[in-house]
Write a protein that holds these residues in place. Sequence first.
Motif, short mmCIF file in Angstrom:
data_model
loop_
_atom_site.label_atom_id
_atom_site.label_comp_id
_atom_site.label_asym_id
_atom_site.label_seq_id
_atom_site.Cartn_x
_atom_site.Cartn_y
_atom_site.Cartn_z
N LEU A 131 0.82 -1.21 0.00
CA LEU A 131 0.00 0.00 0.00
C LEU A 131 0.85 1.26 0.00
CD1 LEU A 131 -3.06 0.48 0.00
CD2 LEU A 131 -2.93 0.84 2.46
N SER A 132 2.03 1.21 0.63
CA SER A 132 2.87 2.40 0.69
C SER A 132 3.47 2.74 -0.67
CB SER A 132 4.00 2.20 1.71
OG SER A 132 4.95 1.26 1.24
N THR A 133 3.42 1.80 -1.61
CA THR A 133 3.97 2.07 -2.94
C THR A 133 3.24 3.24 -3.59
OG1 THR A 133 4.47 -0.28 -3.16
CG2 THR A 133 4.55 1.05 -5.17
N THR A 134 1.90 3.18 -3.57
CA THR A 134 1.14 4.24 -4.24
C THR A 134 1.17 5.54 -3.45
OG1 THR A 134 -0.85 3.28 -3.23
CG2 THR A 134 -0.43 2.78 -5.53
N PHE A 135 1.03 5.46 -2.10
CA PHE A 135 0.99 6.75 -1.40
C PHE A 135 2.38 7.29 -1.08
CE2 PHE A 135 -0.33 4.00 2.34
CZ PHE A 135 0.79 4.18 3.12
N TRP A 195 -8.10 3.24 -1.56
CA TRP A 195 -7.67 4.21 -0.56
C TRP A 195 -6.18 4.54 -0.63
CZ3 TRP A 195 -4.29 4.01 3.65
CH2 TRP A 195 -4.34 5.13 4.48
N GLY A 196 -5.34 3.60 -1.02
CA GLY A 196 -3.91 3.89 -1.13
C GLY A 196 -3.63 5.02 -2.10
N ILE A 197 -4.32 5.02 -3.23
CA ILE A 197 -4.17 6.09 -4.21
C ILE A 197 -4.75 7.39 -3.66
CG2 ILE A 197 -4.91 6.92 -6.49
CD1 ILE A 197 -4.72 4.05 -7.47
N GLN A 198 -5.92 7.30 -3.03
CA GLN A 198 -6.52 8.50 -2.44
C GLN A 198 -5.58 9.17 -1.44
OE1 GLN A 198 -10.45 7.73 -0.77
NE2 GLN A 198 -10.81 6.14 -2.30
N ASN A 199 -4.94 8.36 -0.60
CA ASN A 199 -4.03 8.90 0.40
C ASN A 199 -2.82 9.55 -0.25
OD1 ASN A 199 -3.37 9.31 3.18
ND2 ASN A 199 -1.81 7.74 2.98
N SER A 233 -12.73 1.97 4.87
CA SER A 233 -12.33 2.79 6.00
C SER A 233 -13.17 4.06 6.04
CB SER A 233 -10.84 3.14 5.87
OG SER A 233 -10.51 4.26 6.65
N THR A 234 -13.28 4.65 7.23
CA THR A 234 -13.99 5.94 7.33
C THR A 234 -13.26 7.03 6.57
OG1 THR A 234 -12.78 6.35 9.41
CG2 THR A 234 -15.00 5.40 9.58
N LEU A 235 -11.97 6.79 6.25
CA LEU A 235 -11.20 7.77 5.49
C LEU A 235 -11.37 7.60 3.99
CD1 LEU A 235 -7.84 7.52 7.50
CD2 LEU A 235 -9.64 9.23 7.77
#
Length: 489
Positions: A185-189, A210-214, A446-448
């Motif tokens: 997940l940290s790859t995209t964000f 969500w990873g991209i959104q973050n 997630s709520t995020l």
Amino acid sequence: MELSNDVVTSFMNSLKNASDWLTFAYDAPFARAVVFGVPIGGHLFVEGLLLVVILFLLSQKSYKPPKRPLTNKEIDELCDEWTPESLIPPITEEMEKEPPVLESAAGPHTVINGKEVVNFASANYLGLMGHEKLLESCTSSLEKYGVGSCGPRGFYGTIDVHLDCEARIAKFLGTPDSILYSYGLSTTFSAIPAFCKKGDIVIVDEGVHWGIQNGLYLSRSTIVYFKHNNMESLKNTLEKVTQDNKRAKKLRRYIVVESVYQNSGQVAPLDEIIRLKEKYLFRVLLDESNSFGVLGESGRGLTEHYKVPIDKVDIITAAMGHALASEGGFCTGSSRVVDHQRLSSSGYVFSASLPPYLASAAITAIDVIEANPKLLVKLRDNIKALCTGLSGIQGLEIASDILSPIVFLVLKKSTGSLKSDLQLLQDIADQVLKEHSVFVVPSKRSTLDKCNLPVGIRLFVSAAHTESDLQKAYESLKSVAASVFTGQN
């Protein structure tokens, strides 16, 4: 009554005195004086007087009440009255519910609460979880390197197997270079903020995970969403952005999409995206987490599937925890794209590097994919068989693409609220697990997570699933859905 009359009389006298003073100021001889040829009116005298008063007031020290230490009693009272703000939002009943715990490897079959179940909740697309060659690779790597690396890549955390893995990925995909990340997940964000900065324009599909959104949030770029997998909406958005913003041609501009969307199972039409990218002069960032090792004749992803030259895509990211049955992620592209991240990507610079045995497992997994193209054929056959078996399911419909390893079931008719929809889907998943020993999960967010696509039940298909596994899945889902939706009617 007399006191009231006295107050009114006093006020009227004060008002008359003030009026007389103003009249005197305007009628005074010096009020009509001429200084250096400039007549000075009475109003200037009044303004000057006001200025003097203001300066006098400003020069005075502000009044401060005398300091007095609080007594113990006052301190205790203040402490009793103080209510600290909660660090977390209130815990709801939904949050308190614990998901099922796996008691064995997340293969096509797993163990939950001591009972073996058919597993459609793990993205083990090619069935490499527990593969003999991967286990041998991990064992030899553990004996040679130990478990962890104990340092970031730039601070003595680079091990030769990391470089071998980066080279193997680049060779497999046909790119000049690639870079490893410790967590998928940290790859995209991490990669997105390394390239997209404040003021840049980023056009994004509304269905990205969500990873991209973050990553977009951390970039502080100007974000514009287009309708999910809708090329007409993308075209209109690109046109509007370039026409309305006169500075657009001077800014960095990106299109960010997923190859197979985690929130819908749909496949992005890369050929059309590349055509629009070249027409409007944008760069493309493509996340291939759910297509790497899945799409294309040899599993090289969406570019191979659409026969698009890989250098047409500026930045490609992917997680290695799906088809490769390892962990971590990678970004691949030109040497300049990769080298820039080695100095500017937070997930690479500051995180401990990928454990060596996981890099070894990823290398071996790619070798297995190249040596066994039948795995891809088996996966596609399984996807087709499951989709065919689920056709006509009561109350639900398939929203995903026929090539997607994520079979996504959504409600034909929403209950009217996201919470109610999720509860209904969760009830179906719980009943399927309890009564039929088939493990499926609703697409909780997630709520995020800002994705507004309909929620659904996700089934991750694996090449390791047998015909009986697939039959059990679609028959149990059909049976439970029929009972649930019949009971509602």
